[in-house]
Design a protein around this motif. Structure first.
Motif, PDB file in Angstrom:
ATOM      1  N   GLY A 188       0.607  -1.134   0.042  1.00  0.00           N
ATOM      2  CA  GLY A 188       0.172  -0.229   0.259  1.00  0.00           C
ATOM      3  C   GLY A 188       1.053   1.124  -0.115  1.00  0.00           C
ATOM      4  O   GLY A 188       0.366   2.568  -0.574  1.00  0.00           O
ATOM      5  N   ASP A 189       2.115   1.228   0.562  1.00  0.00           N
ATOM      6  CA  ASP A 189       3.080   2.577   0.411  1.00  0.00           C
ATOM      7  C   ASP A 189       3.531   2.964  -1.035  1.00  0.00           C
ATOM      8  O   ASP A 189       3.248   3.880  -1.412  1.00  0.00           O
ATOM      9  CB  ASP A 189       4.176   2.056   0.755  1.00  0.00           C
ATOM     10  CG  ASP A 189       4.105   1.948   2.350  1.00  0.00           C
ATOM     11  OD1 ASP A 189       3.262   2.799   3.241  1.00  0.00           O
ATOM     12  OD2 ASP A 189       4.801   1.759   2.650  1.00  0.00           O
ATOM     13  N   GLU A 190       2.835   2.006  -1.650  1.00  0.00           N
ATOM     14  CA  GLU A 190       3.165   2.275  -3.177  1.00  0.00           C
ATOM     15  C   GLU A 190       1.798   2.949  -3.681  1.00  0.00           C
ATOM     16  O   GLU A 190       1.691   3.700  -5.171  1.00  0.00           O
ATOM     17  CB  GLU A 190       3.407   1.465  -4.468  1.00  0.00           C
ATOM     18  CG  GLU A 190       1.949   0.294  -4.472  1.00  0.00           C
ATOM     19  CD  GLU A 190       1.783  -0.570  -3.697  1.00  0.00           C
ATOM     20  OE1 GLU A 190       1.502  -1.643  -4.049  1.00  0.00           O
ATOM     21  OE2 GLU A 190       2.572  -0.818  -2.204  1.00  0.00           O
ATOM     22  N   PHE A 191       0.825   3.088  -3.601  1.00  0.00           N
ATOM     23  CA  PHE A 191       0.431   4.159  -4.036  1.00  0.00           C
ATOM     24  C   PHE A 191      -0.355   5.010  -2.705  1.00  0.00           C
ATOM     25  O   PHE A 191      -1.439   5.435  -2.655  1.00  0.00           O
ATOM     26  CB  PHE A 191      -0.959   3.435  -4.508  1.00  0.00           C
ATOM     27  CG  PHE A 191      -2.243   2.228  -3.797  1.00  0.00           C
ATOM     28  CD1 PHE A 191      -1.948   2.128  -2.499  1.00  0.00           C
ATOM     29  CD2 PHE A 191      -2.059   0.819  -4.412  1.00  0.00           C
ATOM     30  CE1 PHE A 191      -2.886   0.943  -2.067  1.00  0.00           C
ATOM     31  CE2 PHE A 191      -2.225  -0.778  -3.659  1.00  0.00           C
ATOM     32  CZ  PHE A 191      -3.079   0.054  -2.350  1.00  0.00           C
ATOM     33  N   GLY A 192      -0.181   5.196  -1.743  1.00  0.00           N
ATOM     34  CA  GLY A 192      -0.359   6.344  -0.772  1.00  0.00           C
ATOM     35  C   GLY A 192      -1.392   6.257   0.828  1.00  0.00           C
ATOM     36  O   GLY A 192      -2.160   7.023   1.028  1.00  0.00           O
ATOM     37  N   ARG A 193      -1.015   5.030   0.778  1.00  0.00           N
ATOM     38  CA  ARG A 193      -2.083   4.117   1.763  1.00  0.00           C
ATOM     39  C   ARG A 193      -2.522   5.371   3.493  1.00  0.00           C
ATOM     40  O   ARG A 193      -0.667   5.468   3.174  1.00  0.00           O
ATOM     41  CB  ARG A 193      -1.888   2.899   1.992  1.00  0.00           C
ATOM     42  CG  ARG A 193      -0.322   2.826   2.804  1.00  0.00           C
ATOM     43  CD  ARG A 193      -0.862   0.981   3.418  1.00  0.00           C
ATOM     44  NE  ARG A 193       0.785   0.972   3.957  1.00  0.00           N
ATOM     45  CZ  ARG A 193       0.974   0.532   5.627  1.00  0.00           C
ATOM     46  NH1 ARG A 193       0.071   0.241   6.415  1.00  0.00           N
ATOM     47  NH2 ARG A 193       2.453   0.683   6.116  1.00  0.00           N
TER      48      ARG A 193
END
Length: 673
Positions: A508-513
């Protein structure tokens, strides 16, 4: 151990019946309780026979796969002497590989002997299963230098709109084509599954209406949690096979340092009831040692405990086919009489075992006991979570003074940490954010933690997060603030993917969680940690995929040797050059300049014909002009960004430039060939 050799303990199904075997040095009597097919009614209680050296066993004819059972033990009940025997406590077999329901905390599980009723109605029952055919041995797919993708299994797919509802939150969901496609797009070498073995809530959570969502509170070490793997071991095995076919390995995050039996006020569920003195470490005055912060510490220097842990690891390799393991609070595994030893018997046995020797082994190299911080001190071939990398990268991008030298060291493989024991190779696992702490998006959004939802008045979790806030908290609607936050996320991700050695990205860090600033969201089994697939930042996700593609195309990034500034054999170009924005080498004064927030890293190839790659890092908020060193026959072009560095490089950014050979140049250098 041969692949088909099985443990000597547990409920072992064979032709004609089941052999039940357990270990306790201090118990006087042990029984097996057999339950009906629903696991509700005890239909038979049979005493095990002592076979010497603490082994208690009994073969029961006529039983077969699917039998539900539990164990009981009796002996002295003297908590002041660390003895907790109570036959009214039904105990989970430490070797159970399947249980019929999840654990649910109940205060009656912690009642003292003589105070409460039989706990069988409160406990899951172990299910004896037929032995699976061992998988054909295959080397791990994951190799050091690749990308590890940390996944909280339940939170990962609970809100995924393209996954069937009945699969959401399970191990099986990870084999769904949309998940596999996402992992491949990111270039994931292995998924690291946060604990999937059965765990129990800490006793303070149910009154708060919360439950443990991370799973770092196990009861036993082999049985999967039915909430995460309702299909049991077969579900894990099938998912591993699907991911492996896609070129993705599976690493299990396992907890051998403590159990959910907690401190002396905790429940009696398994190990405590069998032999508390042997299975847990104690202080000199007889109290439970607490090197974990959870109330108890597993005695990993005890031979029977070591056997149990090794059997668990072999089980997941032999019967599920996993690539390897990440060990929570790993110094516990290396403590001998309370003192960490890199050559402790258990750590040595993992590396020498026939089934485990080639597996990926990753240590979280700290606990809270004496000398608990052991970063860099685990033996090869252990990889280690590198919190110095995490902290130094955050400090640099936060704008702290004097961080350029530290950043270069982290980009180059952290030789200051790993050169001594690494034998020329870095064992670092570089990460900027993990499950424990703020998400990558929250690092640039919240200066302080916001753990109010945990019910502890924001007292829990780390106070120092090395985070910052671009603007005022809650002003995400301000376009300028939104751009600044996205740029900082770009910069953090680019730094991670440009770093030497193994890297880890949390799902999720790849899409700004976001976790809304919660840096200790272990008890939030809800939208706070469930990944918001519908609302994800697709532009950031595309950028991460571009970074992943570049990393795969540039072998220098995944190489685990330390960058040294010297030419490799057969080349005259150094493996790395550190430059200022003017193209000049950084001298001592430049390295020491506390106001320097810019760095240019030029990576050489394995020979002089290979193109170089420039990583331009501008941590200053001001734009600057950058000059790159020219080389005959080559010219610099953008590797990812469309940025033209003949214009000023904007502040707070990372730009990648790659050399391209000019037409006809290669033929001239090769004499026309």
């Amino acid at each position: 151990m041969p692949a088909d050799q099985r443990p000597r303990f547990g409920g072992l199904v064979s032709e004609g019946g089941i052999r039940f075997a357990a270990w306790s040095q201090a118990a006087r009597r042990l029984w097996v309780s057999i339950f009906d097919d629903q696991g509700n009614r005890e239909i038979e209680r049979l005493e095990l026979r002592s076979e010497g050296e603490g082994v208690h066993a009994l073969f029961v004819a006529g039983l077969g796969p699917g039998t539900r059972y539990g164990l009981r033990a009796d002996g002295d009940y003297a908590p002041e002497r660390a003895l907790w025997f109570d036959p009214a406590k039904l105990l989970t077999d430490p070797y159970a590989v399947e249980i019929d329901r999840s654990y649910a905390y109940d205060w009656r599980l912690a009642q003292r002997r003589g105070e409460g009723a039989d706990t069988a109605p409160l406990m899951p029952k172990a299910i004896a299963g037929a032995l699976l055919k061992p998988l054909q041995a295959a080397p791990p797919l994951f190799q050091p230098g690749g990308l590890i993708y940390e996944i909280p299994v339940r939170a990962f797919t609970m809100l995924h709109p393209d996954i069937p509802e009945k699969l959401r939150g399970t191990v099986a969901a990870l084999a769904h084509p949309v998940v596999v496609e996402h992992l491949k797009k990111l270039g994931v070498g292995a998924v690291e599954l946060m604990p999937v073995t059965a765990s129990i809530d800490e006793r303070h959570l149910p009154p708060l209406g919360l439950r443990n969502a991370w799973g770092y509170n196990p009861v036993t070490f082999m049985a999967l949690d039915p909430r995460l793997a309702p299909g049991g071991l077969a579900e894990l095995r099938s998912t591993v096979a699907v991911l492996r076919q896609a070129g993705i390995g599976v690493i299990l995050d396992l907890v051998f340092n403590h159990t959910g039996e907690s401190d002396r006020l905790g429940p009696t569920l398994s190990l405590r009831g069998f032999d508390n003195q042997a299975y847990y470490r104690h202080t000199s005055d007889g109290r439970l040692a607490n090197d974990t912060g959870t109330g108890n510490t597993v005695a990993c220097d005890h031979p029977v405990v070591q056997e149990m842990i090794l059997d668990a690891l072999r089980h997941f390799v032999r019967d599920a086919g996993v690539d390897g393991f990440r060990f929570d609070l790993a110094p516990i595994l290396g403590r001998v009489e309370g003192i960490f030893d890199a050559e402790a018997p258990l750590l040595r046995a993992m590396r020498d075992d026939a089934l485990l020797a080639d597996r990926v082994l990753i240590a979280e190299p700290w606990d809270i006991g004496p000398d608990g911080y052991q970063l860099g001190n685990f033996p090869p071939s252990f990889l280690e979570w590198n919190d110095k990398y995490r902290d130094d990268v955050r400090r640099f991008w936060r704008g702290d003074a004097g961080m350029v030298g530290a950043l270069a060291t982290r980009l180059a493989g952290s030789s200051d940490v790993f050169a001594t024991n690494g034998k020329g190779a870095s064992r670092t696992v570089n990460f900027i954010a993990a499950h424990d702490g703020m998400t990558l998006a929250d690092i640039v959004r919240y200066e302080r933690k916001h753990n109010e939802a945990n019910g502890e008045q924001n007292r829990d979790g780390h106070n120092e997060n090395l985070s910052w806030n671009n603007g005022v908290e809650g002003d995400a609607d301000d376009p300028a603030v939104a751009v600044a936050r996205r740029n900082d996320q770009h910069a953090l991700l680019a730094t991670l993917f440009a770093s030497r050695g193994t890297i880890m990205l949390t799902a999720g860090d790849e899409f700004g969680r976001t976790q809304q600033g919660n840096n200790n969201a272990y008890a939030q089994d809800n939208e706070i940690i469930w990944l918001d697939w519908a609302g994800r930042d697709r532009a950031l996700e595309r950028y991460t995929a571009l970074l992943a593609a570049l990393r795969r195309a540039v072998p220098a990034f995944s190489d685990t040797s330390f960058l040294a500034g010297q030419p490799p054999a057969g080349s005259e170009i150094p493996d790395v050059a550190w430059l200022t924005e003017t193209g000049a080498p950084l001298d001592e004064q430049s390295w020491q300049d506390p106001q320097r927030h810019r760095l240019v890293m030029i990576l050489g190839g394995t020979n002089d014909d290979e193109p170089r790659l420039a990583v331009i890092i501008n941590g200053d908020r001001r734009a600057c002009m950058v000059t790159l060193p020219e080389r005959d026959g080559f010219s610099w072009t953008a590797a990812i960004d469309a940025a033209d560095i003949s214009r000023p490089v904007p502040g707070r950014t990372v730009i990648f430039m790659i050399e391209r050979a000019r037409a006809g140049t290669r033929e001239k250098r090769n004499g026309g060939r």
